[in-house]
Design a protein around this motif. Structure first.
Motif, PDB file in Angstrom:
ATOM      1  N   GLU A   4       7.370  10.729  -2.823  1.00  0.00           N
ATOM      2  CA  GLU A   4       8.091  11.090  -4.041  1.00  0.00           C
ATOM      3  C   GLU A   4       8.025   9.958  -5.068  1.00  0.00           C
ATOM      4  O   GLU A   4       7.779  10.191  -6.250  1.00  0.00           O
ATOM      5  N   LYS A   5       8.248   8.742  -4.599  1.00  0.00           N
ATOM      6  CA  LYS A   5       8.186   7.583  -5.506  1.00  0.00           C
ATOM      7  C   LYS A   5       6.766   7.388  -6.037  1.00  0.00           C
ATOM      8  O   LYS A   5       6.578   7.091  -7.209  1.00  0.00           O
ATOM      9  N   GLY A   6       5.775   7.570  -5.164  1.00  0.00           N
ATOM     10  CA  GLY A   6       4.387   7.446  -5.592  1.00  0.00           C
ATOM     11  C   GLY A   6       4.036   8.495  -6.633  1.00  0.00           C
ATOM     12  O   GLY A   6       3.355   8.207  -7.614  1.00  0.00           O
ATOM     13  N   MET A  23       8.294  -0.713 -13.078  1.00  0.00           N
ATOM     14  CA  MET A  23       9.595  -0.856 -12.417  1.00  0.00           C
ATOM     15  C   MET A  23       9.601  -0.160 -11.060  1.00  0.00           C
ATOM     16  O   MET A  23      10.081  -0.721 -10.069  1.00  0.00           O
ATOM     17  N   CYS A  24       9.054   1.054 -10.997  1.00  0.00           N
ATOM     18  CA  CYS A  24       8.972   1.766  -9.714  1.00  0.00           C
ATOM     19  C   CYS A  24       8.042   1.042  -8.752  1.00  0.00           C
ATOM     20  O   CYS A  24       8.350   0.912  -7.568  1.00  0.00           O
ATOM     21  N   LEU A  25       6.901   0.580  -9.266  1.00  0.00           N
ATOM     22  CA  LEU A  25       5.946  -0.122  -8.410  1.00  0.00           C
ATOM     23  C   LEU A  25       6.539  -1.400  -7.842  1.00  0.00           C
ATOM     24  O   LEU A  25       6.334  -1.704  -6.673  1.00  0.00           O
ATOM     25  N   GLN A  31       9.718  -3.102  -1.101  1.00  0.00           N
ATOM     26  CA  GLN A  31      10.075  -2.386   0.118  1.00  0.00           C
ATOM     27  C   GLN A  31       8.925  -2.372   1.123  1.00  0.00           C
ATOM     28  O   GLN A  31       9.135  -2.561   2.324  1.00  0.00           O
ATOM     29  N   ALA A  32       7.703  -2.150   0.639  1.00  0.00           N
ATOM     30  CA  ALA A  32       6.545  -2.107   1.535  1.00  0.00           C
ATOM     31  C   ALA A  32       6.280  -3.479   2.162  1.00  0.00           C
ATOM     32  O   ALA A  32       5.945  -3.564   3.343  1.00  0.00           O
ATOM     33  N   ARG A  33       6.428  -4.547   1.383  1.00  0.00           N
ATOM     34  CA  ARG A  33       6.225  -5.891   1.934  1.00  0.00           C
ATOM     35  C   ARG A  33       7.249  -6.190   3.015  1.00  0.00           C
ATOM     36  O   ARG A  33       6.911  -6.737   4.073  1.00  0.00           O
ATOM     37  N   THR A  34       8.486  -5.816   2.761  1.00  0.00           N
ATOM     38  CA  THR A  34       9.541  -6.026   3.754  1.00  0.00           C
ATOM     39  C   THR A  34       9.236  -5.251   5.022  1.00  0.00           C
ATOM     40  O   THR A  34       9.316  -5.788   6.134  1.00  0.00           O
ATOM     41  N   MET A  35       8.860  -3.984   4.870  1.00  0.00           N
ATOM     42  CA  MET A  35       8.549  -3.151   6.032  1.00  0.00           C
ATOM     43  C   MET A  35       7.325  -3.654   6.782  1.00  0.00           C
ATOM     44  O   MET A  35       7.279  -3.614   8.007  1.00  0.00           O
ATOM     45  N   ALA A  36       6.325  -4.143   6.062  1.00  0.00           N
ATOM     46  CA  ALA A  36       5.109  -4.644   6.712  1.00  0.00           C
ATOM     47  C   ALA A  36       5.415  -5.855   7.584  1.00  0.00           C
ATOM     48  O   ALA A  36       4.845  -6.012   8.664  1.00  0.00           O
ATOM     49  N   HIS A  37       6.329  -6.697   7.126  1.00  0.00           N
ATOM     50  CA  HIS A  37       6.700  -7.878   7.915  1.00  0.00           C
ATOM     51  C   HIS A  37       7.540  -7.511   9.128  1.00  0.00           C
ATOM     52  O   HIS A  37       7.513  -8.206  10.127  1.00  0.00           O
ATOM     53  N   GLU A  38       8.280  -6.416   9.028  1.00  0.00           N
ATOM     54  CA  GLU A  38       9.172  -6.019  10.115  1.00  0.00           C
ATOM     55  C   GLU A  38       8.524  -5.059  11.106  1.00  0.00           C
ATOM     56  O   GLU A  38       8.993  -4.923  12.223  1.00  0.00           O
ATOM     57  N   SER A  39       7.468  -4.368  10.688  1.00  0.00           N
ATOM     58  CA  SER A  39       6.838  -3.348  11.532  1.00  0.00           C
ATOM     59  C   SER A  39       5.948  -3.969  12.590  1.00  0.00           C
ATOM     60  O   SER A  39       5.500  -5.097  12.469  1.00  0.00           O
ATOM     61  N   LEU A  50      -0.077   1.337   2.787  1.00  0.00           N
ATOM     62  CA  LEU A  50       0.757   1.738   1.657  1.00  0.00           C
ATOM     63  C   LEU A  50       0.882   0.590   0.665  1.00  0.00           C
ATOM     64  O   LEU A  50       0.775   0.788  -0.553  1.00  0.00           O
ATOM     65  N   LEU A  51       1.073  -0.604   1.169  1.00  0.00           N
ATOM     66  CA  LEU A  51       1.178  -1.772   0.304  1.00  0.00           C
ATOM     67  C   LEU A  51      -0.108  -1.973  -0.500  1.00  0.00           C
ATOM     68  O   LEU A  51      -0.064  -2.249  -1.699  1.00  0.00           O
ATOM     69  N   ALA A  52      -1.246  -1.798   0.137  1.00  0.00           N
ATOM     70  CA  ALA A  52      -2.523  -1.913  -0.571  1.00  0.00           C
ATOM     71  C   ALA A  52      -2.633  -0.874  -1.686  1.00  0.00           C
ATOM     72  O   ALA A  52      -3.107  -1.174  -2.782  1.00  0.00           O
ATOM     73  N   THR A  53      -2.167   0.341  -1.414  1.00  0.00           N
ATOM     74  CA  THR A  53      -2.188   1.392  -2.431  1.00  0.00           C
ATOM     75  C   THR A  53      -1.308   1.018  -3.619  1.00  0.00           C
ATOM     76  O   THR A  53      -1.692   1.213  -4.777  1.00  0.00           O
ATOM     77  N   GLU A  54      -0.144   0.460  -3.339  1.00  0.00           N
ATOM     78  CA  GLU A  54       0.768   0.065  -4.419  1.00  0.00           C
ATOM     79  C   GLU A  54       0.190  -1.082  -5.242  1.00  0.00           C
ATOM     80  O   GLU A  54       0.311  -1.103  -6.467  1.00  0.00           O
ATOM     81  N   TYR A  55      -0.450  -2.042  -4.570  1.00  0.00           N
ATOM     82  CA  TYR A  55      -1.107  -3.128  -5.307  1.00  0.00           C
ATOM     83  C   TYR A  55      -2.240  -2.580  -6.184  1.00  0.00           C
ATOM     84  O   TYR A  55      -2.440  -3.031  -7.311  1.00  0.00           O
TER      85      TYR A  55
END
Length: 82
Positions: A4-6, A23-25, A31-39, A50-55
């Motif tokens: 939805e955000k994408g 702002m959305c990006l 959020q993606a960076r945080t999740m990538a470090h925790e996953s 997902l993070l690569a797509t956002e970048y």
């Protein structure tokens, strides 16, 4: 939530609302960076994708706004060996 955000970012971008796109990006990237470090395992791979797509989307906005030199320098930094 990510889809939805994408979609919202894409809609803003297509309509020339670049400030809203950024702002959305920035929120999605944080959020993606945080999740990538925790996953772990496959979750981390999916989140890093997902993070690569956002970048990539952020680079598109920067280029559209005339900042291609910034995108090029960040890309060069990203591919340097650690």
């Amino acid at each position: 939530m990510w889809k939805e955000k994408g979609a919202l970012v894409g809609s803003f971008y297509r309509n020339g609302a670049y400030v809203q796109s950024v702002m959305c990006l920035s929120e999605l990237i944080y959020q993606a960076r945080t999740m990538a470090h925790e996953s772990r395992d496959s979750g981390q791979v999916n989140t890093e994708g997902l993070l690569a797509t956002e970048y990539h989307a952020a680079a598109g906005v920067a280029i559209t706004l005339g900042h291609s030199e910034l995108v090029a320098s960040r890309a060069a930094e990203a591919i340097k060996p650690s």
